[in-house]
Design an enzyme around this catalytic site. Structure first.
Site, PDB file in Angstrom:
ATOM      1  N   ALA A 159      77.005  73.908  21.590  1.00  0.00           N
ATOM      2  CA  ALA A 159      77.071  72.576  22.199  1.00  0.00           C
ATOM      3  C   ALA A 159      75.700  72.062  22.603  1.00  0.00           C
ATOM      4  CB  ALA A 159      77.987  72.609  23.410  1.00  0.00           C
ATOM      5  N   ASP A 169      35.602  48.414   7.345  1.00  0.00           N
ATOM      6  CA  ASP A 169      35.674  48.388   5.883  1.00  0.00           C
ATOM      7  C   ASP A 169      34.496  49.078   5.211  1.00  0.00           C
ATOM      8  OD1 ASP A 169      33.854  46.541   6.680  1.00  0.00           O
ATOM      9  OD2 ASP A 169      34.841  44.803   5.794  1.00  0.00           O
ATOM     10  N   ASP A 178      31.482  52.572   8.915  1.00  0.00           N
ATOM     11  CA  ASP A 178      32.601  52.451   9.844  1.00  0.00           C
ATOM     12  C   ASP A 178      33.413  53.739   9.929  1.00  0.00           C
ATOM     13  OD1 ASP A 178      32.105  49.836  10.549  1.00  0.00           O
ATOM     14  OD2 ASP A 178      33.263  49.014   8.881  1.00  0.00           O
ATOM     15  N   ASP A 207      37.544  43.645  13.482  1.00  0.00           N
ATOM     16  CA  ASP A 207      36.429  42.880  12.933  1.00  0.00           C
ATOM     17  C   ASP A 207      36.826  41.421  12.977  1.00  0.00           C
ATOM     18  OD1 ASP A 207      35.086  45.118  12.238  1.00  0.00           O
ATOM     19  OD2 ASP A 207      35.744  45.130  10.154  1.00  0.00           O
ATOM     20  N   THR A 230      79.451  63.771  13.438  1.00  0.00           N
ATOM     21  CA  THR A 230      79.602  62.525  14.193  1.00  0.00           C
ATOM     22  C   THR A 230      78.230  62.053  14.662  1.00  0.00           C
ATOM     23  OG1 THR A 230      81.561  63.624  15.009  1.00  0.00           O
ATOM     24  CG2 THR A 230      81.094  61.452  15.893  1.00  0.00           C
ATOM     25  N   GLU A 266      71.896  69.593  16.801  1.00  0.00           N
ATOM     26  CA  GLU A 266      71.692  69.944  15.392  1.00  0.00           C
ATOM     27  C   GLU A 266      71.145  68.797  14.535  1.00  0.00           C
ATOM     28  OE1 GLU A 266      74.244  70.880  17.120  1.00  0.00           O
ATOM     29  OE2 GLU A 266      74.574  73.011  16.843  1.00  0.00           O
TER      30      GLU A 266
HETATM   31  P1  ATP Z   1      32.572  41.157  11.033  1.00  0.00           P
HETATM   32  O1  ATP Z   1      31.810  42.278  11.635  1.00  0.00           O
HETATM   33  O2  ATP Z   1      33.141  40.218  11.986  1.00  0.00           O
HETATM   34  O3  ATP Z   1      33.538  41.559   9.980  1.00  0.00           O
HETATM   35  P2  ATP Z   1      30.730  40.772   9.054  1.00  0.00           P
HETATM   36  O4  ATP Z   1      31.343  41.973   8.488  1.00  0.00           O
HETATM   37  O5  ATP Z   1      30.512  39.629   8.139  1.00  0.00           O
HETATM   38  O6  ATP Z   1      31.484  40.271  10.298  1.00  0.00           O
HETATM   39  P3  ATP Z   1      28.302  41.872   8.908  1.00  0.00           P
HETATM   40  O7  ATP Z   1      28.674  41.969   7.482  1.00  0.00           O
HETATM   41  O8  ATP Z   1      27.907  43.076   9.653  1.00  0.00           O
HETATM   42  O9  ATP Z   1      29.413  41.186   9.702  1.00  0.00           O
HETATM   43  O10 ATP Z   1      27.186  40.768   8.999  1.00  0.00           O
HETATM   44  C1  ATP Z   1      26.416  40.635  10.141  1.00  0.00           C
HETATM   45  C2  ATP Z   1      25.497  39.443  10.004  1.00  0.00           C
HETATM   46  O11 ATP Z   1      24.677  39.604   8.856  1.00  0.00           O
HETATM   47  C3  ATP Z   1      26.241  38.150   9.786  1.00  0.00           C
HETATM   48  O12 ATP Z   1      26.516  37.514  10.979  1.00  0.00           O
HETATM   49  C4  ATP Z   1      25.270  37.340   8.973  1.00  0.00           C
HETATM   50  O13 ATP Z   1      24.385  36.670   9.834  1.00  0.00           O
HETATM   51  C5  ATP Z   1      24.495  38.371   8.205  1.00  0.00           C
HETATM   52  N1  ATP Z   1      24.999  38.507   6.841  1.00  0.00           N
HETATM   53  C6  ATP Z   1      26.260  38.733   6.447  1.00  0.00           C
HETATM   54  N2  ATP Z   1      26.348  38.821   5.122  1.00  0.00           N
HETATM   55  C7  ATP Z   1      25.110  38.650   4.650  1.00  0.00           C
HETATM   56  C8  ATP Z   1      24.523  38.643   3.343  1.00  0.00           C
HETATM   57  N3  ATP Z   1      25.242  38.837   2.265  1.00  0.00           N
HETATM   58  N4  ATP Z   1      23.207  38.440   3.244  1.00  0.00           N
HETATM   59  C9  ATP Z   1      22.448  38.256   4.331  1.00  0.00           C
HETATM   60  N5  ATP Z   1      22.930  38.255   5.575  1.00  0.00           N
HETATM   61  C10 ATP Z   1      24.226  38.440   5.752  1.00  0.00           C
END
Ligand code: ATP
Length: 929
Positions: free
Chosen positions: A288, A643, A647, A334, A739, A292
């Site tokens: 009991a 991503d 990270d 993010d 049951t 189970e």
């Molecule tokens: P979150 O962190 O909110 O996802 P994110 O991923 O776009 O934003 P990061 O990619 O770290 O942030 O970018 C940080 C900063 O770098 C941005 O605010 C921008 O000013 C600059 N940045 C983003 N992409 C580029 C790029 N391809 N070339 C040059 N500068 C960039």
């Protein structure tokens, strides 16, 4: 060892050309598809032999050796010794059924999770027949030409044929934690350790920086990882927290079962009762107490939760995550793409003198400075345009795509720009530096645009273009370009730029700055950053990225659910705050911490700061780890999104790492959950499903344990007063397993209750019996037990039991009435348990067809046991009259009423609690009043 070449090959000491010829492939065209198909047949899939999963035998052994089963087997042995052959056989039969059910459930759950993992398995960009295509990594064959980029996992053992700053992390294989630079030249020698074979990259490692291409040389078990795979210990299947807690509960119950059985046995002996009755009572008791159906119901519910999360676009990679999700108290997200749409559009250009509004509909005339700014942004850029449809679409990073599209609008096509100023080098973007640089050969001139660029390069043969975070670039600049002329960057111009940045970010725009300079010679490889000094500032570019509307709703749901959303972004603090306020994450006067401020805090200060800060800006991935740790130190259960490669540590550290479906393989592998649509709302949906799972398990635990408690009382008490044994072991088993078990499956599919996201999360330390379940068990057990003992007493008394002359038939009638009434009561309770608080007339029968079917099946089975002669023989039941059945029905209805009264009380308590609890969990939001 390659199956194609047929002998061990030291791939590292050969020239690329030799490797390519040896594998009959091509460094630009890749393999012919036909050859690839043939090779796949020969070499088999590129996968390691499955070792991690548990075999059916493992699972079977686990089930059979569980303490509950042992108790049942002992009980069967005792029953056999007492000459109760039927009971003994029935117990064994039910044990077998139980084990089989358990094994099937576990096995299916394991398969389901493996299938989910497969869905998250990496895909690779492969060149075949001269075309780039995405392929599942398992389909790779030796000779395949693969493209590698930051964040890719290396899909097989490969020989590098092109390396642009390519670096890989090989700790998993060599133990070396520093990333290794990859090269293409042969490395002579035979005894070179793996870590030094830098022109090879190995399965199981990943790209942390740069990009390149490589030829697959070994696949599957022939890879270095495959060779040591046999040495790797089997990964033990982790039990989820809930499973562990329930294991503990089961052990406790087992101990109670044994103790009570011994107690009953001893008191029986003292009272001088018949030994066989005492033993039988003890057996019944043990049976009991043991719930189970619990393990099977639990696995079923968890696996179902994972499936439901998948439907809502959250792919769960570990079963344990299903329940942890339900206890999440903080979601760190993010911004870009998760809270916003990641549909960037350039709306403003700021040159030292002018400002251009590019918002939809506007078509300003760009002067030379404006054109140079936009052209440079499109050149220092990896996005490309897909011109197959009428309106070109950008392919690549959305920030970059927006720039290329904007330039295209002003007739500066990326293709023309690239051929005019061929790229000869680069320092890729990275989110710690927040900028990128490309190096170009300077143009011959010929157009006004090219002439102006020549002026900026001051006649040097090379031109460096830098673009990055608006507030980071100007400090590397000492000049500006104005009306096509280079001038010093004076304080007035600096102030004007700062003011523009402030204005744009205030509106939630992302601001990039673009700069350039001439170079007499190219910086040495790996030293590209040297070109980022004494730059000429070309201007600022502002772009919008609208917040996702679903995110706004999801954040409002977090507020009522006692979950704190936190925004963590690489973007500018003001941009971040504008969007956070818009979405409801922060108040306009709320705190924003930047990565730099965070670096200056010690752990203790940060721990206090994270309590009230909801926006973290200009944060690098490395900072995320500290934020997670600080939140966890405050006792929070943290979900963290990510991503990129960097990270991964934060994702691993978080209680729930959440990777973007569009993110890198490395992030996905570190995460528990992958968001197939990159959407914040999906995290909240997954949390809700996690809570549903936990609720359903609690529902069943409360239901089955209170039932078992009642059964224990029904078995233990009557013999103390000289009454016969009310329930035979087999009846109890039937009730616990069939049951309760069937009804448990029905409860497992229950959907979210209306208040699922309107109450605070369960703390991980909080017992599964908390919030009313334990109390309910404590009073419901005696109520049901008492009612049935009383009914039994009436039957016993009217059969003349008090005069000591009760017949075996009357005893069977008593047992059948109690057994059937108990079943009816459980059916009614299952119905009432559809909600912890809502009355049954509101939840009704709709919405959970499985439970309704299970109730019907259990009802039919119960009646079958009572009315089918063959079953009567096994169960010792007798047919009941309509009046005798009615006893059960009335009791069931009575119980239903009692449970509804209890719910009415609970509704009041919940209202009070949620009003008190939620604000304490989330200082930024008010709970429902
Ligand atoms: P979150 O962190 O909110 O996802 P994110 O991923 O776009 O934003 P990061 O990619 O770290 O942030 O970018 C940080 C900063 O770098 C941005 O605010 C921008 O000013 C600059 N940045 C983003 N992409 C580029 C790029 N391809 N070339 C040059 N500068 C960039």
């Amino acid at each position: 060892m390659s199956t194609v070449v047929g002998k061990t090959v030291a791939w590292h000491d050969q020239e690329v050309a030799v490797v390519i010829t040896g594998l009959q492939t091509n460094a630009t065209w890749g393999l012919d598809e036909k050859i690839a198909v043939h090779r796949l047949e020969e070499s088999g899939y590129n996968e390691l032999e499955e070792r991690a999963g548990r075999s059916v035998w493992n699972i079977l052994w686990e089930q059979v050796s569980s303490i509950l089963i042992v108790i049942l087997v002992v009980a069967a042995g005792l029953a056999a010794a007492l000459g109760k052959a039927i009971d003994a056989t029935a117990i064994i039969a039910i044990v077998v059924l139980f084990v089989v059910l358990g094994v099937v459930q576990e096995y299916r759950a394991q398969k389901a999770i493996a299938a989910l993992k497969q869905m998250a398995a990496p895909t690779v960009r492969v060149v075949r027949d001269g075309q780039v295509r995405e392929l599942s990594a398992r389909e790779l064959v030796p000779g395949d030409l693969v493209r590698l980029e930051t964040g890719s996992v290396i899909p097989a053992d490969v020989r590098i044929v092109e390396s642009i700053n390519l670096r890989t992390q090989e700790a998993a294989l060599t133990g070396e934690s520093e990333p290794v630079d990859k090269t293409t030249d042969p490395i002579p020698g035979t005894d070179i350790p793996l870590g030094d074979r830098t022109n090879l990259a190995f399965l199981g490692t990943s790209v942390t920086y740069g990009r390149g291409s490589a030829i697959v040389v070994e696949t599957g078990m022939a890879t270095e990882l495959g060779r040591i795979a046999n040495l790797i210990q089997e990964v033990p299947q982790e039990r989820t927290l809930l499973q562990k807690r329930l294991d503990k509960l089961a052990k406790l119950l087992a101990a109670v079962a044994v103790a009570v059985a011994i107690l009953v046995f001893l008191t029986g002996l003292l009272r001088g009762e018949e030994t066989s009755l005492i033993l039988l009572t003890a057996v019944s008791l043990a049976v009991a107490i043991v719930p189970e159906g619990l393990p099977a119901v639990l696995t079923f519910t968890l696996a179902l939760g994972a499936q439901r999360m998948l439907v809502r676009r959250a792919l769960v990679r570990r079963l344990a995550a299903v329940e942890t999700l339900g206890s999440v108290t903080v979601i760190c997200s993010d911004k870009t793409g998760t809270l916003t749409e990641n549909r960037m559009t350039v709306t403003v250009l700021e040159t030292p003198r002018d400002s251009f509004d590019l918002a939809a509909g506007a078509t300003p005339e760009l002067n030379d400075d404006g054109q140079v700014l936009l052209a440079a942004a499109a050149l220092c850029n990896d996005a490309v345009l897909d011109r197959r449809s009428e309106h070109p679409e950008a392919v690549g990073d959305p920030t970059e795509g927006a720039l290329v599209l904007a330039a295209d609008r002003f007739s500066m096509s990326k293709e023309d720009l690239d051929s005019g100023l061929p790229r000869v080098g680069e320092v890729p973007f990275d989110s710690t530096r927040k900028r990128m640089t490309t190096l170009h050969r300077t143009p011959e001139g010929g157009s006004r645009l090219l002439d102006t660029l020549m002026t900026v390069a001051e006649g040097a043969p090379f031109l460096a273009l830098v673009k990055g975070a608006g507030d980071g670039i100007p400090e590397h600049c000492n000049r500006i370009v104005q009306n096509g002329r280079v001038r010093p960057l004076d304080d007035a111009a600096r102030t004007r730029f700062s003011a523009s940045i402030e204005q744009m970010t205030e509106k939630g725009l992302r601001v990039l700055a673009v700069a350039a300079r001439g170079l007499e010679e190219l910086p040495p490889s790996g030293k590209g950053e040297e070109a980022e000094q004494s730059l000429v500032l070309l201007g600022l570019i502002g772009m919008v990225d609208p917040p996702r509307s679903e995110a706004r709703d999801a954040i409002a749901r977090c507020a009522t659910a006692g979950i704190r959303p936190i925004m963590i972004t690489g973007d500018h603090p003001r941009t971040a705050r504008a969007i956070a306020v818009d979405l409801g994450i922060a108040e306009p006067d709320g705190l924003t911490l930047t990565g730099r401020e965070l670096e200056q805090m010690d752990s203790e200060t940060l721990r206090i700061a994270v309590r009230t800060t909801s926006v973290f800006a200009r944060v690098s991935p490395e900072h995320k780890l500290r934020i997670v740790e600080a939140l966890q130190a405050n006792g929070e259960i943290v979900a963290m999104t990510g991503d990129g490669v960097n990270d991964a540590p934060a994702l691993k550290k978080a209680d729930i790492g959440v990777a973007m479906g569009s993110g890198t393989d490395v992030a996905k592998e570190a995460a528990e959950v992958v968001l197939l649509d990159d959407n914040f709302a999906t995290i909240v949906a997954a949390v809700e499903e996690g809570r549903v799972v936990y609720d359903n398990v609690r529902r069943f635990v409360g239901f089955s344990i209170s039932g078992n408690f009642a059964k224990v009382l029904i078995v233990a008490i009557p013999p103390l007063f000289g009454l016969p044994l009310y329930l035979l072991p087999i009846m109890i088993l039937w009730s616990n397993l069939l049951t309760d078990g069937l009804l448990g499956l029905g409860m497992g599919v229950e959907r979210a209750e209306r208040d699922t996201m309107r109450r605070p999360p369960f703390k991980p330390t909080e017992s599964i019996l908390s919030r009313g379940i334990g109390t309910q068990i404590a009073w419901l057990g005696p109520v049901i037990g008492g009612a049935l003992i009383a009914v039994g007493w009436v039957v016993w008394y009217s059969a003349g039991g008090d005069s000591g002359s009760i017949t075996p038939e009357a005893e069977a009638l008593l047992a059948t009435i109690v057994f059937t009434s108990l079943a009816f009561i459980q059916l009614a309770r299952a119905l009432a348990s559809r909600s912890f608080v809502e009355p049954v007339w509101r939840t009704g029968l709709r919405g959970n067809r499985v439970l309704v079917s299970m109730i019907l099946v259990a009802l039919v089975l119960q009646l079958a046991v009572v009315y089918l002669p063959f079953a009567q023989e096994i169960f010792g039941t007798v047919p009941l009259s309509a009046a005798e059945l009615a006893v059960g029905v009335l009791l069931a209805l009575g119980l239903l009423v009692i449970m509804e009264v209890d719910k009415a009380f609970r509704r009041r308590a919940v209202r009070k609690n949620s009003a008190n609890d939620v604000p304490e969990q989330n200082p930024h939001h008010r709970g429902p009043k």
